[in-house]
Design a protein around this motif. Sequence first.
Motif, short mmCIF file in Angstrom:
data_model
loop_
_atom_site.label_atom_id
_atom_site.label_comp_id
_atom_site.label_asym_id
_atom_site.label_seq_id
_atom_site.Cartn_x
_atom_site.Cartn_y
_atom_site.Cartn_z
N HIS A 16 0.83 -1.20 0.00
CA HIS A 16 0.00 0.00 0.00
C HIS A 16 0.87 1.26 0.00
CE1 HIS A 16 -2.61 -3.13 1.76
NE2 HIS A 16 -3.62 -2.43 1.28
N LEU A 48 -10.64 -8.39 -6.75
CA LEU A 48 -10.83 -8.12 -5.33
C LEU A 48 -12.01 -8.88 -4.75
CD1 LEU A 48 -9.93 -6.48 -2.87
CD2 LEU A 48 -11.40 -4.62 -3.66
N ARG A 52 -11.72 -11.66 -1.72
CA ARG A 52 -12.47 -11.53 -0.46
C ARG A 52 -13.37 -12.72 -0.23
NH1 ARG A 52 -13.98 -5.03 -0.51
NH2 ARG A 52 -11.89 -4.31 0.09
N ASP A 91 -2.74 -6.54 -6.45
CA ASP A 91 -3.70 -6.33 -5.36
C ASP A 91 -2.94 -6.27 -4.05
OD1 ASP A 91 -5.73 -6.18 -3.57
OD2 ASP A 91 -6.75 -8.02 -4.18
N GLU A 92 -2.80 -5.06 -3.51
CA GLU A 92 -2.05 -4.89 -2.26
C GLU A 92 -2.73 -5.53 -1.07
OE1 GLU A 92 -3.94 -0.81 -3.26
OE2 GLU A 92 -3.46 -2.70 -4.24
N ASP A 93 -4.03 -5.83 -1.19
CA ASP A 93 -4.72 -6.48 -0.08
C ASP A 93 -4.36 -7.96 0.04
OD1 ASP A 93 -5.85 -4.08 0.49
OD2 ASP A 93 -7.89 -4.62 -0.10
N TYR A 97 -3.87 -4.88 4.97
CA TYR A 97 -4.50 -3.58 4.79
C TYR A 97 -3.54 -2.48 5.25
CZ TYR A 97 -8.36 -6.81 4.44
OH TYR A 97 -9.15 -7.87 4.07
N THR A 98 -3.93 -1.23 5.03
CA THR A 98 -3.00 -0.15 5.36
C THR A 98 -2.66 -0.12 6.84
OG1 THR A 98 -4.93 1.32 5.39
CG2 THR A 98 -3.52 1.40 3.44
N TYR A 107 2.80 -6.00 7.93
CA TYR A 107 1.90 -7.07 7.48
C TYR A 107 2.15 -8.34 8.31
CZ TYR A 107 1.24 -3.98 3.46
OH TYR A 107 0.96 -2.90 2.65
N LYS A 111 -2.92 -11.66 4.59
CA LYS A 111 -4.29 -12.16 4.55
C LYS A 111 -4.55 -13.20 3.47
CE LYS A 111 -5.71 -9.36 7.83
NZ LYS A 111 -4.44 -8.70 8.14
#
Length: 298
Positions: A16, A48, A52, A91-93, A97-98, A107, A111
Motif C-alpha cells: 500500500h 478483489l 475476499r 492487489d495490495e490487499d 491492509y494499510t 503485514y 491475509k
Amino acid sequence: MPYLPVREWRIHLGAHKTATTHLQDTLGVHRAAMLPHGVDYIPREDFLWLARKYSRSKGWRKMLRSRPLEWQFTRELQRLRRGPDTVLISDEDLLGYTFDQLTTPLYRQPKCLHLVKAMGRTGRMRLFLGIRSLDGLVPSAYAETLKAIVPEPGGMDHARRALADNPPSWVELVERLHAALPDATLTVWRYEDYRAHWREILALYVGRDVGEFPELPPPQRTVSPSPRAIEQAEALDPSLAKQDRVAAVLDLYARYPAGEEFGAYRPLTQAEIDRFRARYDEDVALLRARHPDVLAEF
C-alpha cells in the motif's frame, strides 16, 4: 477458441501507498493493447471480490487447503481472464491492509497468501513488491486507515511513537515471503524510483514489450489530505457504519486537500524522519547484500 493454460502468473503484492493505484490504473487502461502481445491484466476491481470471497476468515483460509475448494477458486479466477498465458494481478490487499503497515513487523499476518499459493500450482509464479521509506509511508498509511477504522486513542501520535521505538523492516517481510512461497521469484523496487522510472518498472513487471504505457492524470481517489481533513476524520462519530465512514472521510479529503490553501499533513518530527530514513537505508543495503537478485536498480 479455449483460453491457453496459464504459463506464468506475475503478481504485484503492493505494498500500500507505493504508487499501486497508478500502476493498476495504467495497466487497466492498457489491457486491450497488451493482449496481442500475450499478456493479460486482471483488473484489481474484478480480482478483489474473488479474493475476499475466499478469504473471509482464518477458518475459510484453512478450508482452501482442500483441493475441491481450491479448484473452485481457480475456476472462478479463469473466468476473469481474456486468453493469454501470461497473467498479471496487482492487489495490495493480498498482504493485508494499510493499518498493517502501522505495526512491527509489517503485514504481521498476510491475509491472502493462500490464494497466491493456489495460483502457483497452476503456473510459474513471479512476485513483485514496492517498498518505501517509512517517513513518507506512515502518514499516508494513517490517512488511508482513517477511511476504514476508528483510530486508536492518541491517533497518529500513538502509531508513530510505537514505530519510532521499533521501526519495521522491509527485509524481514521479504524473507517471510521467501519462506512462505519458496518456489516463486521475487522482485522489489523502490517507490522513490517508481516516481522517476515508472515506465521502466511497469515494463519490468509485465516482462515484455507491450507498447508504450499511457500517461494518466493523478488518481483522485488517493488525493493527499491536509491537517484539517485528518483532524475532522479523526473526530467522526465512531458508531458510523463502515460505508458511511468511508464516504465521509473521502468527502473531507476532497474538500480539504493538501496544498497551499490547507497545508500539508506532516506529523513526524525531524528525529523520527531521520530514524525512519536510516532504517530504510539499512534495509536497502541488506537487500543488496543478502538478496542481490531481488532489488531492481534504476
